[in-house]
Write a protein that holds these residues in place. Structure first.
Motif, PDB file in Angstrom:
ATOM      1  N   CYS A 286     -48.924  22.456 -48.295  1.00  0.00           N
ATOM      2  CA  CYS A 286     -49.831  23.504 -48.896  1.00  0.00           C
ATOM      3  C   CYS A 286     -49.954  24.595 -48.071  1.00  0.00           C
ATOM      4  CB  CYS A 286     -51.173  22.892 -49.142  1.00  0.00           C
ATOM      5  SG  CYS A 286     -52.472  23.849 -49.869  1.00  0.00           S
ATOM      6  N   CYS A 293     -51.551  21.317 -45.019  1.00  0.00           N
ATOM      7  CA  CYS A 293     -51.505  19.813 -45.142  1.00  0.00           C
ATOM      8  C   CYS A 293     -50.142  19.487 -45.821  1.00  0.00           C
ATOM      9  CB  CYS A 293     -52.531  19.513 -45.817  1.00  0.00           C
ATOM     10  SG  CYS A 293     -54.394  19.685 -45.255  1.00  0.00           S
ATOM     11  N   CYS A 312     -58.918  19.228 -47.609  1.00  0.00           N
ATOM     12  CA  CYS A 312     -60.283  19.550 -48.207  1.00  0.00           C
ATOM     13  C   CYS A 312     -60.161  19.173 -49.838  1.00  0.00           C
ATOM     14  CB  CYS A 312     -59.903  21.127 -48.354  1.00  0.00           C
ATOM     15  SG  CYS A 312     -58.548  21.569 -49.439  1.00  0.00           S
TER      16      CYS A 312
HETATM   17  S1  SF4 Z   1     -57.161  21.902 -46.182  1.00  0.00           S
HETATM   18 FE1  SF4 Z   1     -56.683  22.510 -48.192  1.00  0.00          FE
HETATM   19  S2  SF4 Z   1     -56.141  24.771 -48.444  1.00  0.00           S
HETATM   20 FE2  SF4 Z   1     -55.894  23.905 -46.393  1.00  0.00          FE
HETATM   21  S3  SF4 Z   1     -53.592  23.307 -46.147  1.00  0.00           S
HETATM   22 FE3  SF4 Z   1     -55.085  21.471 -46.840  1.00  0.00          FE
HETATM   23  S4  SF4 Z   1     -55.025  21.037 -48.867  1.00  0.00           S
HETATM   24 FE4  SF4 Z   1     -54.188  23.255 -48.409  1.00  0.00          FE
END
Ligand code: SF4
Length: 320
Positions: A286, A293, A312
């Motif tokens: 992501c 992540c 998140c």
């Molecule tokens: S915390 Fe959420 S927005 Fe940030 S990389 Fe991980 S999944 Fe993506």
């Protein structure tokens, strides 16, 4: 048809499956190597149990435990998913009334669980130090050219077990070679190794724990008589080895399934014919923020049924 419950315990080394009846009697069990292929191993294991028992049992509920418990729960349609500590504690409590301590040693890890009044009050795990696990004994047995099944027999014949440094697998091995060079016999060295493993376990996993009887010793390593004797000697009383000591996690998962379905009313079990279902995982990174992540996606017959790994919850919300 016999009313039955399925329990599956999937770890990094082994995958254990059991089918038990309503009264806790084991109808079938299997031990498979996970070999880094948990999906295929679970599919094959369930199908094999189905070939053995599908005509005789009606699966009323199923549960999963072990490090791959969530993945496995999606494969089989589990009614309950619980960690290994709970599963082992439930299984041991059914086996030995008022059990106070559970010593569990598997191939790659070991743990201790303290119970009081049927409730888990403390636990500890070792997933780092090889000297306190079954893989250490496997390695030393093959180094000594003794089949691991005969290791316990050698230890039982020992007259003067030699003291072997058990603080770490590397020290233990070099110390054992040294003792061989000094001319100690194999029986005394093997018994010394078992005692070293027990000392290592007590000084790491068991450190600071109040170890009260009854003590249940379970996990694949409990088959080794040398280890049983070494624990008895160290503790000053006898540890109890359950008949199905190698599959206690899976047995616990089956008991938990029985309880869960009692409340839920109906099982989500997908059946024994898992080969007809195509399970697949993919992952992507992501780029939503600096956490980057690795998000894992799990598909059943091309349908996305779960995602995890997003810290998140961004991707979790989009499932379904
Ligand atoms: S915390 Fe959420 S927005 Fe940030 S990389 Fe991980 S999944 Fe993506």
């Amino acid at each position: 048809m016999i009313k039955a419950y399925l329990g599956v315990d999937v770890g990094s080394v082994s995958t254990n499956l059991v089918i038990m009846d309503e009264n806790g009697q084991l109808l079938a069990s299997s031990y498979l190597r996970t070999n880094g292929r948990p999906i295929q191993t679970v599919q094959e294991g369930i199908q094999a149990l189905g070939r053995e028992l599908a005509q005789e049992v009606n699966i009323m509920g199923c549960g999963t435990t072990g490090s791959a418990r969530y993945l496995t729960s999606m494969i089989i349609g589990a009614d309950v998913v619980k960690n290994e500590i709970t599963a082992h504690a439930i299984a041991a409590s059914h086996e030995i009334e008022n059990v106070h301590t559970i010593i569990e040693i598997g191939g790659q890890d070991s743990k201790i669980i303290i119970l009081r009044g049927g409730v888990v009050t403390d636990f500890a795990m070792n997933t780092v130090c090889a000297a306190g696990t079954g893989s250490f004994l496997d390695q030393q047995a093959s180094r000594l050219c003794i089949p691991i099944e005969e290791f316990g027999g050698y230890a039982a014949k020992a007259r003067n077990p030699v003291r072997i440094a058990g603080r770490c697998a590397v020290f233990a091995e070099s110390d054992m070679i040294h003792k061989q060079q000094l001319g100690h016999n194999l029986e005394d060295i093997v018994a010394g190794l078992c005692e070293a493993l027990v000392r290592n376990y007590m000084n790491n996993v068991g450190k600071g724990k109040e170890i009260l009887a009854p003590v249940v010793f379970q996990g694949g390593v409990a088959a080794n008589l040398g280890l049983v004797q070494a624990f008895n000697k160290y503790l000053g009383f006898e540890v109890l080895v359950p008949r199905h000591h190698g599959v206690m996690g899976a047995i616990g998962a089956a008991y938990l399934a029985r309880d869960a379905v009692g409340k839920k009313g109906q099982t989500s079990f997908k059946g024994f014919d898992l080969e007809k279902i195509d399970f697949r995982t993919t992952s992507f990174e992501c780029k939503g923020c600096s956490n980057a992540c690795e998000v894992v996606q799990f598909f059943e017959n091309k349908n996305l049924i779960a995602r995890w790994g997003d810290r998140c919850g961004k991707w979790e919300l989009q499932v379904g």
